[in-house]
Design a protein around this motif. Structure first.
Motif, PDB file in Angstrom:
ATOM      1  N   ALA A  13       0.876  -1.129   0.202  1.00 15.65           N
ATOM      2  CA  ALA A  13       0.096   0.008  -0.056  1.00 15.65           C
ATOM      3  C   ALA A  13       0.675   0.983  -0.133  1.00 15.65           C
ATOM      4  CB  ALA A  13      -0.749  -0.280   1.133  1.00 15.65           C
ATOM      5  N   GLU A  14       2.239   1.213   0.070  1.00 12.29           N
ATOM      6  CA  GLU A  14       3.543   2.069   0.420  1.00 12.29           C
ATOM      7  C   GLU A  14       4.453   1.899   0.077  1.00 12.29           C
ATOM      8  OE1 GLU A  14       2.345   3.178   4.832  1.00 12.29           O
ATOM      9  OE2 GLU A  14       1.097   4.235   4.473  1.00 12.29           O
ATOM     10  N   VAL A  15       4.901   2.749  -0.783  1.00 10.98           N
ATOM     11  CA  VAL A  15       6.403   2.080  -0.998  1.00 10.98           C
ATOM     12  C   VAL A  15       7.362   3.100  -0.292  1.00 10.98           C
ATOM     13  CG1 VAL A  15       6.236   1.766  -3.422  1.00 10.98           C
ATOM     14  CG2 VAL A  15       6.985   3.800  -2.382  1.00 10.98           C
ATOM     15  N   LEU A  16       7.000   3.680   0.834  1.00 10.07           N
ATOM     16  CA  LEU A  16       7.938   4.530   2.215  1.00 10.07           C
ATOM     17  C   LEU A  16       6.762   4.902   3.060  1.00 10.07           C
ATOM     18  CD1 LEU A  16      10.884   6.804   1.140  1.00 10.07           C
ATOM     19  CD2 LEU A  16       8.894   7.980   2.037  1.00 10.07           C
ATOM     20  N   ASP A  43       6.237  13.227  10.001  1.00 11.69           N
ATOM     21  CA  ASP A  43       5.304  11.614   8.640  1.00 11.69           C
ATOM     22  C   ASP A  43       4.594  12.365   7.070  1.00 11.69           C
ATOM     23  OD1 ASP A  43       5.097  10.277  11.643  1.00 11.69           O
ATOM     24  OD2 ASP A  43       3.224  11.806  11.935  1.00 11.69           O
ATOM     25  N   LEU A  44       5.527  10.980   7.247  1.00 10.80           N
ATOM     26  CA  LEU A  44       5.036  11.074   5.056  1.00 10.80           C
ATOM     27  C   LEU A  44       4.961   9.933   4.584  1.00 10.80           C
ATOM     28  CD1 LEU A  44       5.472  13.233   2.645  1.00 10.80           C
ATOM     29  CD2 LEU A  44       8.178  12.486   2.585  1.00 10.80           C
ATOM     30  N   THR A  45       4.230   9.397   3.359  1.00 10.60           N
ATOM     31  CA  THR A  45       4.480   8.182   2.904  1.00 10.60           C
ATOM     32  C   THR A  45       4.471   8.418   1.263  1.00 10.60           C
ATOM     33  OG1 THR A  45       1.998   9.000   2.500  1.00 10.60           O
ATOM     34  CG2 THR A  45       2.759   7.741   4.803  1.00 10.60           C
ATOM     35  N   LEU A  46       4.499   7.213   0.986  1.00 12.24           N
ATOM     36  CA  LEU A  46       4.534   7.373  -0.763  1.00 12.24           C
ATOM     37  C   LEU A  46       4.259   6.055  -1.304  1.00 12.24           C
ATOM     38  CD1 LEU A  46       5.937   8.925  -2.636  1.00 12.24           C
ATOM     39  CD2 LEU A  46       7.790   7.975  -2.803  1.00 12.24           C
ATOM     40  N   ALA A  47       2.859   6.901  -1.959  1.00 12.57           N
ATOM     41  CA  ALA A  47       2.058   5.152  -2.760  1.00 12.57           C
ATOM     42  C   ALA A  47       2.866   4.761  -3.950  1.00 12.57           C
ATOM     43  CB  ALA A  47       0.637   5.477  -2.496  1.00 12.57           C
ATOM     44  N   PRO A  48       2.395   3.134  -4.804  1.00 15.64           N
ATOM     45  CA  PRO A  48       3.272   3.210  -5.646  1.00 15.64           C
ATOM     46  C   PRO A  48       2.085   3.856  -6.753  1.00 15.64           C
ATOM     47  CG  PRO A  48       2.624   1.071  -3.954  1.00 15.64           C
ATOM     48  CD  PRO A  48       2.137   2.274  -3.540  1.00 15.64           C
ATOM     49  N   GLY A  49       3.802   4.506  -7.825  1.00 16.89           N
ATOM     50  CA  GLY A  49       3.079   5.353  -8.736  1.00 16.89           C
ATOM     51  C   GLY A  49       2.500   6.420  -8.180  1.00 16.89           C
ATOM     52  N   GLU A  50       3.091   7.065  -7.419  1.00 21.60           N
ATOM     53  CA  GLU A  50       2.400   8.593  -6.915  1.00 21.60           C
ATOM     54  C   GLU A  50       3.820   9.813  -6.690  1.00 21.60           C
ATOM     55  OE1 GLU A  50      -0.019   9.975  -2.927  1.00 21.60           O
ATOM     56  OE2 GLU A  50       1.510   9.159  -2.558  1.00 21.60           O
ATOM     57  N   VAL A 163      11.275   3.463  -6.159  1.00 24.34           N
ATOM     58  CA  VAL A 163      11.478   4.810  -5.527  1.00 24.34           C
ATOM     59  C   VAL A 163      12.462   5.712  -6.035  1.00 24.34           C
ATOM     60  CG1 VAL A 163      10.377   5.953  -3.490  1.00 24.34           C
ATOM     61  CG2 VAL A 163      10.146   3.557  -3.469  1.00 24.34           C
ATOM     62  N   LEU A 164      12.087   6.808  -6.190  1.00 22.02           N
ATOM     63  CA  LEU A 164      13.007   7.713  -6.948  1.00 22.02           C
ATOM     64  C   LEU A 164      13.005   8.994  -5.659  1.00 22.02           C
ATOM     65  CD1 LEU A 164      14.972   8.527  -9.038  1.00 22.02           C
ATOM     66  CD2 LEU A 164      13.056   9.373 -10.230  1.00 22.02           C
ATOM     67  N   LEU A 165      13.692   9.320  -4.896  1.00 20.59           N
ATOM     68  CA  LEU A 165      14.048  10.546  -4.156  1.00 20.59           C
ATOM     69  C   LEU A 165      14.975  11.832  -4.736  1.00 20.59           C
ATOM     70  CD1 LEU A 165      14.117   8.334  -0.437  1.00 20.59           C
ATOM     71  CD2 LEU A 165      12.473   8.960  -2.007  1.00 20.59           C
ATOM     72  N   LEU A 166      14.034  12.741  -4.807  1.00 23.87           N
ATOM     73  CA  LEU A 166      15.233  13.653  -5.319  1.00 23.87           C
ATOM     74  C   LEU A 166      15.035  14.702  -5.065  1.00 23.87           C
ATOM     75  CD1 LEU A 166      13.188  13.071  -9.017  1.00 23.87           C
ATOM     76  CD2 LEU A 166      15.466  12.217  -8.215  1.00 23.87           C
ATOM     77  N   ASP A 167      16.133  15.474  -5.052  1.00 20.74           N
ATOM     78  CA  ASP A 167      16.573  16.709  -4.340  1.00 20.74           C
ATOM     79  C   ASP A 167      17.047  17.557  -4.514  1.00 20.74           C
ATOM     80  OD1 ASP A 167      17.449  18.526  -1.852  1.00 20.74           O
ATOM     81  OD2 ASP A 167      18.491  17.204  -1.009  1.00 20.74           O
ATOM     82  N   VAL A 195       7.424   8.882  -7.496  1.00 19.49           N
ATOM     83  CA  VAL A 195       9.024   9.914  -6.925  1.00 19.49           C
ATOM     84  C   VAL A 195       8.577  10.467  -5.880  1.00 19.49           C
ATOM     85  CG1 VAL A 195       9.274  11.986  -8.849  1.00 19.49           C
ATOM     86  CG2 VAL A 195       8.900   9.950  -9.555  1.00 19.49           C
ATOM     87  N   LEU A 196       9.989  10.842  -5.163  1.00 20.11           N
ATOM     88  CA  LEU A 196       9.566  12.808  -4.428  1.00 20.11           C
ATOM     89  C   LEU A 196      10.100  13.516  -4.457  1.00 20.11           C
ATOM     90  CD1 LEU A 196       8.703  13.324  -1.500  1.00 20.11           C
ATOM     91  CD2 LEU A 196       9.972  12.380  -0.397  1.00 20.11           C
TER      92      LEU A 196
END
Length: 222
Positions: A13-16, A43-50, A163-167, A195-196
Motif C-alpha cells: 500500500a506504501e513504498v515509503l 510523517d510522510l508516505t509515498l504510494a506506488p505510482g505516486e 522509489v526515486l528520491l530527488l533533491d 517519485v518524491l
C-alpha cells in the motif's frame, strides 16, 4: 532505515513511510552551544505510482529529511520503512572528476549489480531521454553545470528504482530539459514507480499527485 515488504506477496500500500522523524543539531561554541531542532516529528508516505512534492524554505530541513530517508543520516527519533529499490539524486552531484559519463554509468551499474547488457541499455535510454549523448566520453570536470545535473539524475535512474528520491533535481536545467524531466516522471508514474521531489518552490502543481509543505519541522499536507 528498516526495509519492509507487504504480506502475502501483494503489492504494498506504501513504498515509503516516515513516522515521527526528528532531528536536531548543536550550534554555537561552548559554553553557549544550543540544540536546534530541525525536524519535529515528520510523517510522510509515498504510494506506488505516486508523484509527491515536498516543499520548504531554505533551512527548513528538506535536505536533512532526504538524507534520513535514504539512510545517509540517522534520525534522533522515528522510523523509515521502504520497499523495493531506491534511487537517490542528491542536490549536489557526487561525481568523480576524472571519469567520463560512460565510466560513471559503468561504475554505478556494477555497484547496483546490473548485468552489463542491462546497464548499457539503461544508459542509452537515459542519454536519449535527457539529451546528452554527445557527452558520453567527456570527463565530469569538463561538463557544464546543467549536464552534470543530467548525469546526476541519470545515475539515480540507472537501475529503474521503485522509489526515486530527488533533491532539487531540476536546478540548472534549461526549459527543454525541464520538460524532458517531466516526461520521465510521467513514464515512471505510468509504470507504477514512485517519485518524491524535494524543492524550495513548485511552479507546476498540476504535475504532482500531492504537495506537502515542510514547515516548522513538520510535514503539512497542502
Amino acid at each position: 532505515m528498516v526495509p519492509s515488504t507487504a504480506a502475502g506477496g501483494s503489492p504494498p500500500a506504501e513504498v515509503l513511510r516516515a513516522s515521527g522523524v526528528e532531528k536536531s543539531y548543536r550550534r554555537g561554541t561552548w559554553p553557549a552551544r544550543r540544540r536546534h531542532q530541525v525536524l519535529r516529528g515528520v510523517d510522510l508516505t509515498l504510494a506506488p505510482g505516486e508523484v509527491v512534492g515536498l516543499v520548504g524554505e531554505n533551512g527548513s530541513g528538506k535536505s536533512t529529511l532526504m538524507k534520513i530517508l535514504v539512510g545517509a543520516l540517522p534520525a534522533d527519533a522515528g522510523t523509515v520503512t521502504h520497499t523495493g529499490r531506491t534511487g537517490h539524486c542528491p542536490q549536489e552531484p557526487v561525481l568523480y572528476e576524472r571519469l567520463t559519463c560512460d565510466e560513471h554509468f559503468e561504475l554505478f551499474g556494477r555497484a547496483y549489480r546490473l548485468p552489463a547488457d542491462a546497464e548499457r541499455r539503461s544508459r542509452r535510454e537515459i542519454y536519449a531521454s535527457l539529451g546528452f549523448e554527445r557527452y558520453a566520453a567527456t570527463r565530469a570536470d569538463r561538463l557544464s553545470g546543467g549536464t552534470l545535473s543530467k548525469l546526476n539524475l541519470g545515475l539515480a535512474l540507472l537501475a529503474d528504482p521503485d522509489v526515486l528520491l530527488l533533491d532539487e533535481p531540476y536546478a540548472g536545467f534549461d526549459f527543454d530539459t525541464y520538460l524532458r524531466f517531466w516526461d520521465l516522471v510521467r513514464e515512471r508514474r505510468t509504470a507504477g514507480r514512485s517519485v518524491l521531489i524535494i524543492s524550495h518552490f513548485v511552479t507546476d502543481e498540476e504535475r504532482f499527485d500531492r504537495i506537502v509543505d515542510l514547515c516548522e519541522g513538520l510535514a503539512v499536507p497542502r
